[in-house]
Design an enzyme around this catalytic site. Sequence first.
Site, PDB file in Angstrom:
ATOM      1  N   HIS A 198      36.073  21.084  34.149  1.00 47.16           N
ATOM      2  CA  HIS A 198      35.725  19.794  34.757  1.00 47.16           C
ATOM      3  C   HIS A 198      36.529  18.651  34.174  1.00 47.16           C
ATOM      4  O   HIS A 198      36.875  17.709  34.872  1.00 47.16           O
ATOM      5  CB  HIS A 198      34.234  19.517  34.585  1.00 47.16           C
ATOM      6  CG  HIS A 198      33.410  20.310  35.527  1.00 47.16           C
ATOM      7  ND1 HIS A 198      33.559  20.191  36.886  1.00 47.16           N
ATOM      8  CD2 HIS A 198      32.470  21.252  35.330  1.00 47.16           C
ATOM      9  CE1 HIS A 198      32.728  21.013  37.474  1.00 47.16           C
ATOM     10  NE2 HIS A 198      32.058  21.688  36.556  1.00 47.16           N
ATOM     11  N   GLU A 440      47.527  37.946  55.489  1.00 55.17           N
ATOM     12  CA  GLU A 440      47.737  38.247  54.069  1.00 55.17           C
ATOM     13  C   GLU A 440      47.770  39.756  53.800  1.00 55.17           C
ATOM     14  O   GLU A 440      47.838  40.190  52.660  1.00 55.17           O
ATOM     15  CB  GLU A 440      46.696  37.538  53.192  1.00 55.17           C
ATOM     16  CG  GLU A 440      45.275  37.643  53.655  1.00 55.17           C
ATOM     17  CD  GLU A 440      44.304  36.790  52.828  1.00 55.17           C
ATOM     18  OE1 GLU A 440      44.687  36.216  51.806  1.00 55.17           O
ATOM     19  OE2 GLU A 440      43.126  36.727  53.221  1.00 55.17           O
ATOM     20  N   ASP A 464      48.040  36.799  48.508  1.00 54.88           N
ATOM     21  CA  ASP A 464      47.687  38.190  48.793  1.00 54.88           C
ATOM     22  C   ASP A 464      48.798  38.923  49.528  1.00 54.88           C
ATOM     23  O   ASP A 464      49.013  40.112  49.293  1.00 54.88           O
ATOM     24  CB  ASP A 464      46.391  38.249  49.611  1.00 54.88           C
ATOM     25  CG  ASP A 464      45.172  38.180  48.708  1.00 54.88           C
ATOM     26  OD1 ASP A 464      45.195  38.827  47.645  1.00 54.88           O
ATOM     27  OD2 ASP A 464      44.221  37.474  49.044  1.00 54.88           O
ATOM     28  N   CYS A 511      48.924  28.693  53.234  1.00 57.26           N
ATOM     29  CA  CYS A 511      47.966  28.095  52.299  1.00 57.26           C
ATOM     30  C   CYS A 511      47.985  28.798  50.940  1.00 57.26           C
ATOM     31  O   CYS A 511      47.161  28.504  50.090  1.00 57.26           O
ATOM     32  CB  CYS A 511      46.560  28.087  52.879  1.00 57.26           C
ATOM     33  SG  CYS A 511      45.926  29.737  53.197  1.00 57.26           S
TER      34      CYS A 511
END
Length: 601
Positions: A198, A440, A464, A511
């Site tokens: 975070h 993928e 992938d 992506c």
Amino acid sequence: MILQEKRKSVVLKGVGVSPGVAIGPAFLLDRHRVRIYRRPIDESEIDGEKERFVKAVSEAEDQISRLIAEIPDELKKQAGIFRSHLSMLKDPMVYDRTLRLISEEKVNAEWALNEALEHVGMLFDQIKDEYIKKRIEDLEYVVQRVQELISGHDSMDLSQITEPVVLVAHDLSPADTVRMNKENILGLVTYTGSRTSHTAILARAMGIPAVVGLEDVPLSILTDETIIVDGLSGEVVVAPDDKLLGHYREKQESYILYRLDVVHHSKLPAETRDGFRLKIKANMELLEEIPSVISQGADGVGLFRTEFLYLARKEFPTEEILFQTYKEVAERLSPHPVTIRTLDIGGDKFASSISLNNEDNPALGLRAIRLCLKKPGLFRTQLRAILKASALGNIKILFPLISGKLEIIQVKEHLEQTKEDLRKEKIPFDEDIKLGIMIEVPTAVFVADALAAEVDFFSIGTNDLIQYSLAIDRVNEHVAHLYEPLHPAVLRMINTTITAAHEAGIEAAICGEMAGEPMYLPVLLGMGLDELSMNAIAIPKIKRIIRQADQGQCAVLTRDLLEISTARDIRTHLLDFLTSNFQEEFDPSHGIYPDFAGAGV
Ligand code: PEP
Ligand code: MG
């Protein structure tokens, strides 16, 4: 008076997670860590000990709730972290277990709580997913608060910081990060953490240079000593001499100027010099990332990974939880589109709520769409939530790991049935919701023409696609050096997919990580891609390069590269192109780039 001798400069190395250079006095957050002792108790003390614990948890709940109410407006979006802290306080693995340990082992509350936390820590250690692994840090933070409250200590308040400083801490909790007066924080250095912690996410969201994962912080940095944080290279310089100071001041200035120019570009359309335009979107997973997605100039979210809600709990998230999350993302990004990818669990991402067979080879196992088709209840709940949210924003739906046409047909049957259910229940949704698939799996490339006839868009998942085509397990560090986006087969597969999409009149996006790496951009531009989706921070840079590029020239480059038979020669040719056309963009003071050496295959 004895004049103290000036210390020798020390350069420490960590991981740069938020770019930029900060120079200023160090402020060491020496948080008091409660020491925990084991104290055997009598039968008669059990109830009292339990009460101490329950009271501390309830005080912690009050504190966190107050904190949520206090969050300044510009950071309101971060409240989700604290809400998850609230729910962690009562997690049975910690709460119930602590109470049980107090009575079964007859030990004090502090010790029982610590034992419960260690148990959860052991479970988390077995999880491979880095993001989930890091959630133990949140739990530790919450437990630390309760420990402090049981023992009557309270941690140091960051509002003490009234002058600009570089904050140095073992770790920072999300509460610290939100509470501190951002104006006074020049940079951040933490001993623990990673790119997905975070601290890193929020530092990026707030534009504060940050280095995490730095060893030896407490030993080598003193309060008020001048310190330099280089979030680009991951270097931290303690007590810099004049030469080092001069060097980093220059780097700081040049980065500020560079970033001003880059950010200016991020608001401009991603259009090449010769008028070729494409969409640049962000990949995201957590709600905390939304401010950065917006500020970096994304044209929407091209990949919203939805696994986190499943990984973080023991039961399936309900339709309502899913709906509220998707709705929030869609509303906050509206009018921009958000592409929600359905559950991609399995492979390297496991959820305790879903019992999977113990597979020897999970990357080739029951993951992603295969799992959803096997568990229609799980799948339909998510589809309902996505469809319901589609009435409130601009949502597209994306299915992962499709390997052939029959899978799409099955997926569409589920989608149609879910739509039908909603119609019957008079629940609104976007009747025209666009549906896409991830390309993928290599087989999908070879039947891309048949698949394109079934859907509205393709999104190529190079992470992938490279894993499956080069037979490289993407989580196995022993074969990581063989990962090669420039392998001629990989480039040809991407090109084939884009061509098939365009011939069918649909759009093609990328992506995978390759989309946000400037080095590969000219090749992808040359293929005439419609959209790139990447981590938000990469967007301004990618847009800037696009605006300097000539798509026609990139198309010639790509045509030439597609003729070359080894990644090594492709790389050499590409590097020549990059250095002669975009020299300044590949300067190491402006960012971090993939390995120019490549895998040599
Ligand atoms: C990909 O495979 O390229 C992708 C974007 O999906 P993930 O990394 O989530 O598997
Ligand atoms: Mg994938």
